[in-house]
Design a protein around this motif. Structure first.
Motif, PDB file in Angstrom:
ATOM      1  N   ASP A  65       0.538 -12.116  22.211  1.00 64.62           N
ATOM      2  CA  ASP A  65       0.275 -11.835  20.807  1.00 64.62           C
ATOM      3  C   ASP A  65      -0.461 -13.035  20.204  1.00 64.62           C
ATOM      4  O   ASP A  65       0.035 -14.160  20.221  1.00 64.62           O
ATOM      5  N   GLU A  66      -1.658 -12.777  19.657  1.00 65.20           N
ATOM      6  CA  GLU A  66      -2.441 -13.872  19.097  1.00 65.20           C
ATOM      7  C   GLU A  66      -1.716 -14.540  17.938  1.00 65.20           C
ATOM      8  O   GLU A  66      -1.812 -15.752  17.760  1.00 65.20           O
ATOM      9  N   ARG A  67      -0.995 -13.744  17.151  1.00 67.28           N
ATOM     10  CA  ARG A  67      -0.248 -14.340  16.041  1.00 67.28           C
ATOM     11  C   ARG A  67       0.847 -15.257  16.571  1.00 67.28           C
ATOM     12  O   ARG A  67       1.095 -16.326  16.032  1.00 67.28           O
ATOM     13  N   PHE A  68       1.500 -14.810  17.648  1.00 64.66           N
ATOM     14  CA  PHE A  68       2.526 -15.649  18.249  1.00 64.66           C
ATOM     15  C   PHE A  68       1.909 -16.914  18.840  1.00 64.66           C
ATOM     16  O   PHE A  68       2.477 -18.002  18.748  1.00 64.66           O
ATOM     17  N   GLU A  69       0.719 -16.763  19.446  1.00 60.88           N
ATOM     18  CA  GLU A  69       0.045 -17.924  20.008  1.00 60.88           C
ATOM     19  C   GLU A  69      -0.325 -18.924  18.928  1.00 60.88           C
ATOM     20  O   GLU A  69      -0.144 -20.134  19.081  1.00 60.88           O
ATOM     21  N   ARG A  70      -0.845 -18.406  17.806  1.00 55.01           N
ATOM     22  CA  ARG A  70      -1.211 -19.306  16.712  1.00 55.01           C
ATOM     23  C   ARG A  70       0.022 -19.980  16.132  1.00 55.01           C
ATOM     24  O   ARG A  70       0.001 -21.176  15.816  1.00 55.01           O
ATOM     25  N   ALA A  71       1.114 -19.199  15.985  1.00 55.76           N
ATOM     26  CA  ALA A  71       2.349 -19.784  15.456  1.00 55.76           C
ATOM     27  C   ALA A  71       2.897 -20.844  16.405  1.00 55.76           C
ATOM     28  O   ALA A  71       3.364 -21.906  15.962  1.00 55.76           O
ATOM     29  N   SER A  72       2.832 -20.584  17.707  1.00 50.22           N
ATOM     30  CA  SER A  72       3.314 -21.561  18.685  1.00 50.22           C
ATOM     31  C   SER A  72       2.467 -22.823  18.646  1.00 50.22           C
ATOM     32  O   SER A  72       2.986 -23.938  18.732  1.00 50.22           O
ATOM     33  N   HIS A  73       1.150 -22.628  18.496  1.00 47.70           N
ATOM     34  CA  HIS A  73       0.263 -23.779  18.431  1.00 47.70           C
ATOM     35  C   HIS A  73       0.532 -24.610  17.184  1.00 47.70           C
ATOM     36  O   HIS A  73       0.568 -25.848  17.228  1.00 47.70           O
ATOM     37  N   LYS A  74       0.743 -23.939  16.051  1.00 46.14           N
ATOM     38  CA  LYS A  74       1.048 -24.659  14.817  1.00 46.14           C
ATOM     39  C   LYS A  74       2.375 -25.389  14.930  1.00 46.14           C
ATOM     40  O   LYS A  74       2.516 -26.515  14.447  1.00 46.14           O
ATOM     41  N   LEU A  75       3.340 -24.727  15.555  1.00 45.11           N
ATOM     42  CA  LEU A  75       4.641 -25.374  15.738  1.00 45.11           C
ATOM     43  C   LEU A  75       4.506 -26.606  16.615  1.00 45.11           C
ATOM     44  O   LEU A  75       5.112 -27.652  16.343  1.00 45.11           O
ATOM     45  N   PHE A  76       3.702 -26.501  17.657  1.00 51.08           N
ATOM     46  CA  PHE A  76       3.492 -27.650  18.536  1.00 51.08           C
ATOM     47  C   PHE A  76       2.840 -28.803  17.782  1.00 51.08           C
ATOM     48  O   PHE A  76       3.243 -29.965  17.914  1.00 51.08           O
ATOM     49  N   LEU A  77       1.825 -28.486  16.970  1.00 48.36           N
ATOM     50  CA  LEU A  77       1.170 -29.534  16.193  1.00 48.36           C
ATOM     51  C   LEU A  77       2.124 -30.136  15.172  1.00 48.36           C
ATOM     52  O   LEU A  77       2.082 -31.345  14.904  1.00 48.36           O
ATOM     53  N   LEU A  78       2.991 -29.281  14.590  1.00 55.36           N
ATOM     54  CA  LEU A  78       3.964 -29.783  13.627  1.00 55.36           C
ATOM     55  C   LEU A  78       4.934 -30.753  14.287  1.00 55.36           C
ATOM     56  O   LEU A  78       5.233 -31.825  13.746  1.00 55.36           O
ATOM     57  N   VAL A  79       5.428 -30.365  15.479  1.00 47.96           N
ATOM     58  CA  VAL A  79       6.358 -31.245  16.192  1.00 47.96           C
ATOM     59  C   VAL A  79       5.665 -32.540  16.590  1.00 47.96           C
ATOM     60  O   VAL A  79       6.220 -33.635  16.445  1.00 47.96           O
ATOM     61  N   LEU A  80       4.423 -32.421  17.057  1.00 44.47           N
ATOM     62  CA  LEU A  80       3.694 -33.589  17.536  1.00 44.47           C
ATOM     63  C   LEU A  80       3.293 -34.515  16.394  1.00 44.47           C
ATOM     64  O   LEU A  80       3.338 -35.737  16.540  1.00 44.47           O
ATOM     65  N   GLY A  81       2.911 -33.927  15.239  1.00 48.75           N
ATOM     66  CA  GLY A  81       2.379 -34.750  14.163  1.00 48.75           C
ATOM     67  C   GLY A  81       3.353 -35.129  13.072  1.00 48.75           C
ATOM     68  O   GLY A  81       3.127 -36.108  12.353  1.00 48.75           O
ATOM     69  N   VAL A  82       4.448 -34.375  12.918  1.00 53.56           N
ATOM     70  CA  VAL A  82       5.367 -34.630  11.808  1.00 53.56           C
ATOM     71  C   VAL A  82       6.777 -34.914  12.289  1.00 53.56           C
ATOM     72  O   VAL A  82       7.342 -35.979  12.019  1.00 53.56           O
ATOM     73  N   VAL A  83       7.358 -33.969  12.991  1.00 52.94           N
ATOM     74  CA  VAL A  83       8.773 -34.081  13.357  1.00 52.94           C
ATOM     75  C   VAL A  83       9.000 -35.261  14.289  1.00 52.94           C
ATOM     76  O   VAL A  83       9.944 -36.045  14.097  1.00 52.94           O
ATOM     77  N   LEU A  84       8.148 -35.412  15.298  1.00 55.18           N
ATOM     78  CA  LEU A  84       8.350 -36.492  16.264  1.00 55.18           C
ATOM     79  C   LEU A  84       8.218 -37.869  15.624  1.00 55.18           C
ATOM     80  O   LEU A  84       9.087 -38.726  15.818  1.00 55.18           O
ATOM     81  N   PRO A  85       7.160 -38.146  14.823  1.00 57.51           N
ATOM     82  CA  PRO A  85       7.112 -39.453  14.148  1.00 57.51           C
ATOM     83  C   PRO A  85       8.274 -39.672  13.200  1.00 57.51           C
ATOM     84  O   PRO A  85       8.789 -40.794  13.089  1.00 57.51           O
ATOM     85  N   LEU A  86       8.698 -38.609  12.498  1.00 56.89           N
ATOM     86  CA  LEU A  86       9.828 -38.749  11.591  1.00 56.89           C
ATOM     87  C   LEU A  86      11.102 -39.093  12.345  1.00 56.89           C
ATOM     88  O   LEU A  86      11.866 -39.980  11.940  1.00 56.89           O
ATOM     89  N   ALA A  87      11.340 -38.396  13.445  1.00 58.22           N
ATOM     90  CA  ALA A  87      12.531 -38.682  14.247  1.00 58.22           C
ATOM     91  C   ALA A  87      12.476 -40.095  14.806  1.00 58.22           C
ATOM     92  O   ALA A  87      13.496 -40.798  14.857  1.00 58.22           O
ATOM     93  N   LEU A  88      11.279 -40.529  15.218  1.00 53.92           N
ATOM     94  CA  LEU A  88      11.128 -41.886  15.734  1.00 53.92           C
ATOM     95  C   LEU A  88      11.395 -42.920  14.650  1.00 53.92           C
ATOM     96  O   LEU A  88      12.040 -43.947  14.893  1.00 53.92           O
ATOM     97  N   THR A  89      10.937 -42.655  13.427  1.00 51.21           N
ATOM     98  CA  THR A  89      11.180 -43.574  12.307  1.00 51.21           C
ATOM     99  C   THR A  89      12.662 -43.671  11.998  1.00 51.21           C
ATOM    100  O   THR A  89      13.198 -44.767  11.786  1.00 51.21           O
ATOM    101  N   VAL A  90      13.345 -42.525  11.952  1.00 50.84           N
ATOM    102  CA  VAL A  90      14.792 -42.529  11.694  1.00 50.84           C
ATOM    103  C   VAL A  90      15.528 -43.301  12.778  1.00 50.84           C
ATOM    104  O   VAL A  90      16.458 -44.069  12.492  1.00 50.84           O
TER     105      VAL A  90
END
Length: 303
Positions: A199-224
């Motif tokens: 599903d292209e929508r699922f693929e796009r959502a997975s890609h966005k989630l990956f970018l979110l984890v890579l760009g936001v969640v991971l640095p935030l967790a590292l900072t904490v």
């Protein structure tokens, strides 16, 4: 710890990209098709093919931009002068379906017979296939051909995940997956080429989630994590200094024997207490014997 996190992140990113290393190509029979290497190649390339018995046969070598044909009796193989060193197959037949290798990387080819219908389906959906009316069998056998191999998907005994209607010779695949892709035959006749995609929508959502984890969640967790690490380190040092000061005070008390009286109390070692202690108490005087007088002089010996 930082090295471990970076290693885990590298492994996660690598695992995310591994799923895209196999290239899938479809071609209609007798229509020229090109198979690219999964990644750009700077050096020489050897194109080979896997046979039905599992062995490999080398087709051509691309050395310095020139083709060196190794096994091409029909003169149907060549290469493109692109960065992927693509293999070109002219006049492909159904028998050309199978697994090809660009050096060691995999490319899958499926050749669809001319006149065969093509259907697309998304993972998790259902699709119905109809057998041609000119088949004599009341309950025909369905076969899926993929990578040059025939796989029976339905016979007289029902297969799990499939539904069959005897009235109109319909085969329904429920909850289709990627491995359901392929060319379907009913009683030896090609019916449809089924292409199952994500599903292209699922693929796009997975890609966005990956970018979110890579760009936001991971640095935030590292900072904490860094903040908590520094806080615990500071707290440990502060607690250590407090315990060291307490030990020093206790040692001083034992060495100096310092006793501090409470406010309003008396200290037996001050001058006032010493003066009172050595003064005779007032009141009746008691006869005290002189030093040279015997205490037995008052005893009457005549008695």
């Amino acid at each position: 710890m930082m090295v471990k996190i970076d290693s885990c992140l590298f492994a996660f990113v690598l695992g995310f990209n591994v799923t895209a290393e196999i290239i899938y190509r479809e071609a209609v029979e007798k229509n020229t098709v090109s198979l690219p290497c999964p990644h750009p190649v700077a050096g020489n390339v050897t194109w080979s093919r896997q046979l039905t018995n599992g062995s490999k046969v080398n087709l051509i070598e691309v050395i310095g931009g020139k083709d060196n044909k190794l096994n091409d009796p029909g003169k149907r193989y060549s290469s493109l002068a692109d960065k992927f060193k693509s293999l070109v197959i002219t006049r492909p037949g159904v028998s050309d379906s199978g697994t090809y290798f660009c050096n060691t990387e995999t490319v899958e080819l499926t050749v669809i017979p001319q006149g065969t219908d093509e259907k697309n389906a998304t993972i998790g959906t259902s699709i119905t296939l109809k057998c041609p009316d000119d088949t004599g069998s009341h309950r025909p056998t369905w076969v899926r051909r993929i990578n040059g191999m025939n796989i029976t998907v339905y016979s007289q005994n029902k297969t799990e995940g499939l539904q069959y209607s005897t009235e109109n010779k319909m085969l329904t695949l429920t909850n289709v997956q990627l491995n359901h892709s392929g060319l379907y035959y009913c009683e030896g006749k090609p019916v449809v080429y089924l292409n199952v995609t994500k599903d292209e929508r699922f693929e796009r959502a997975s890609h966005k989630l990956f970018l979110l984890v890579l760009g936001v969640v991971l640095p935030l967790a590292l900072t904490v994590f860094i903040i908590l690490f520094l806080f615990r380190r500071f707290r440990f040092r502060t607690q250590g200094r407090g315990e060291q000061q307490a030990d020093t005070d206790y040692a001083e008390i034992e060495d100096g024997c310092v006793f501090k009286p409470t406010q309003g109390g008396s200290n037996q070692y001050d001058l006032t207490y010493a003066a009172i202690h050595h003064t005779q108490p007032a009141g009746n005087k008691t006869e005290v014997s002189r030093p040279n007088q015997s205490i037995y002089s008052f005893i009457n010996t005549n008695e």
